[in-house]
Design a protein around this motif. Structure first.
Motif, PDB file in Angstrom:
ATOM      1  N   ALA A 240       2.490  -6.995  -6.026  1.00  0.00           N
ATOM      2  CA  ALA A 240       3.861  -6.644  -5.075  1.00  0.00           C
ATOM      3  C   ALA A 240       4.698  -7.864  -4.870  1.00  0.00           C
ATOM      4  CB  ALA A 240       3.155  -5.944  -3.924  1.00  0.00           C
ATOM      5  N   ALA A 241       4.015  -8.959  -4.953  1.00  0.00           N
ATOM      6  CA  ALA A 241       4.883 -10.512  -4.637  1.00  0.00           C
ATOM      7  C   ALA A 241       5.813 -10.813  -5.751  1.00  0.00           C
ATOM      8  CB  ALA A 241       3.905 -11.560  -4.506  1.00  0.00           C
TER       9      ALA A 241
ATOM     10  N   GLY B  14       6.676   1.157  -1.172  1.00  0.00           N
ATOM     11  CA  GLY B  14       7.156   2.369  -1.517  1.00  0.00           C
ATOM     12  C   GLY B  14       8.776   2.344  -1.426  1.00  0.00           C
ATOM     13  N   ALA B  15       9.239   1.736  -0.369  1.00  0.00           N
ATOM     14  CA  ALA B  15      10.603   1.497   0.056  1.00  0.00           C
ATOM     15  C   ALA B  15      11.408   0.852  -0.987  1.00  0.00           C
ATOM     16  CB  ALA B  15      10.668   1.054   1.466  1.00  0.00           C
TER      17      ALA B  15
ATOM     18  N   THR C  60       0.838  -1.393  -0.136  1.00  0.00           N
ATOM     19  CA  THR C  60       0.180   0.018  -0.055  1.00  0.00           C
ATOM     20  C   THR C  60       0.861   1.310   0.054  1.00  0.00           C
ATOM     21  OG1 THR C  60      -1.688   1.160   1.190  1.00  0.00           O
ATOM     22  CG2 THR C  60      -0.100   0.220   2.664  1.00  0.00           C
ATOM     23  N   HIS C  61       0.282   2.268  -0.488  1.00  0.00           N
ATOM     24  CA  HIS C  61       1.086   3.567  -0.556  1.00  0.00           C
ATOM     25  C   HIS C  61       0.377   4.420   0.307  1.00  0.00           C
ATOM     26  CE1 HIS C  61       3.048   1.547  -3.945  1.00  0.00           C
ATOM     27  NE2 HIS C  61       3.838   2.535  -3.954  1.00  0.00           N
ATOM     28  N   ASN C  62      -0.795   4.059   0.971  1.00  0.00           N
ATOM     29  CA  ASN C  62      -1.492   4.697   1.879  1.00  0.00           C
ATOM     30  C   ASN C  62      -1.118   4.876   3.114  1.00  0.00           C
ATOM     31  OD1 ASN C  62      -3.626   5.605   3.744  1.00  0.00           O
ATOM     32  ND2 ASN C  62      -5.298   5.092   2.321  1.00  0.00           N
TER      33      ASN C  62
ATOM     34  N   PRO D  73       5.586  -0.042  -7.964  1.00  0.00           N
ATOM     35  CA  PRO D  73       4.629   0.983  -8.615  1.00  0.00           C
ATOM     36  C   PRO D  73       3.382   0.659  -8.047  1.00  0.00           C
ATOM     37  CG  PRO D  73       5.094  -0.389 -10.202  1.00  0.00           C
ATOM     38  CD  PRO D  73       6.020  -0.942  -9.127  1.00  0.00           C
ATOM     39  N   GLU D  74       2.400   1.530  -8.003  1.00  0.00           N
ATOM     40  CA  GLU D  74       0.763   1.220  -7.410  1.00  0.00           C
ATOM     41  C   GLU D  74       0.170   0.791  -8.648  1.00  0.00           C
ATOM     42  OE1 GLU D  74      -0.068   5.116  -5.381  1.00  0.00           O
ATOM     43  OE2 GLU D  74      -1.795   3.944  -4.527  1.00  0.00           O
TER      44      GLU D  74
END
Ligand code: IMP
Length: 199
Positions: free
Chosen positions: A63-64, A38-39, A15-17, A43-44
């Motif tokens: 993401a995985a 993010g680290a 998540t970027h939230n 990308p989202e």
């Protein structure tokens, strides 16, 4: 073999939230080594599915596979009964590109007024998905019911918290200390199901 999430697993939180990331960290309570998407410069992905579970799976899978780590993703939102379940999966999008929830909250209030709706029933849904890189995935959903109240109250939490009063409470989520919200929230309820499935 049953899927298991071992304590201490390195888990990328897709998540970027910042509000969600903070609550997930609180709820997971040190069980895993958390790495923010993010680290890692992930990308989202665009949320192209029509359901919370579909979008949570899409985000965890992306993401995985991109990171090579087990990924945890949250897709969540507010549904308003008198608005036929809107904003639902569009909850973040109602805040516009500037992610301004004053705009999203005003939109909810205005649409209720336009419909002349008296019923303020609403609920939050949280889908949590865990995906293994190029491997299996699991998704669960939690929900908390309540009602909306205007004008907004409280400065804690995030998103629609200042207008949502969970059933049995006199306070909005925006007025509750983090632990009090966590005790009732859709995110915690989803995590309880994840625990039952994977821990
Ligand atoms: P998404 O899952 O990234 O599509 O975004 C979900 C959106 O739903 C968030 O940006 C918030 O607006 C809203 N939302 C989800 N969970 C909560 C919550 O616990 N409190 C307040 N708003 C929430």
């Amino acid at each position: 073999m049953a899927l298991k999430l071992e304590p201490g697993t390195r888990l990328v939180v897709a998540t970027h939230n910042p509000g969600k990331a903070r609550e997930l960290a609180e709820i997971l309570d040190g069980r895993f080594e958390l790495v923010a998407a993010g680290a890692l410069g992930l990308p989202e992905p665009e949320e192209t599915e029509a359901t919370f579970t579909g979008n949570a799976l899409l985000k965890a899978r992306a993401a995985a596979d991109a990171s090579g780590l087990v990924a945890l993703a949250d897709d969540s939102g507010l549904s308003v009964k008198a608005l036929d379940g809107a904003p639902g999966i569009y909850s973040a999008r109602w805040a516009g590109p500037g992610k301004d929830f004053a705009i999203a909250i005003a939109e909810v209030e205005q649409r209720l007024e336009e419909r002349g709706a008296k019923d303020r029933s609403a609920w939050f849904t949280c889908a949590l998905a865990v995906a293994w890189p190029f491997g299996p995935a699991v998704v669960v959903e939690g929900r908390v019911d309540g009602s909306l109240q205007f004008p907004r109250r409280g400065t804690l939490g995030f998103g629609y918290d200042p207008i949502f009063v969970p059933q049995g409470s006199a306070q909005t989520f925006g007025e509750m200390a983090p632990k009090a919200k966590d005790a009732l929230s859709h995110r915690t309820r989803a995590f309880e199901k994840l625990k039952a499935a994977l821990l």
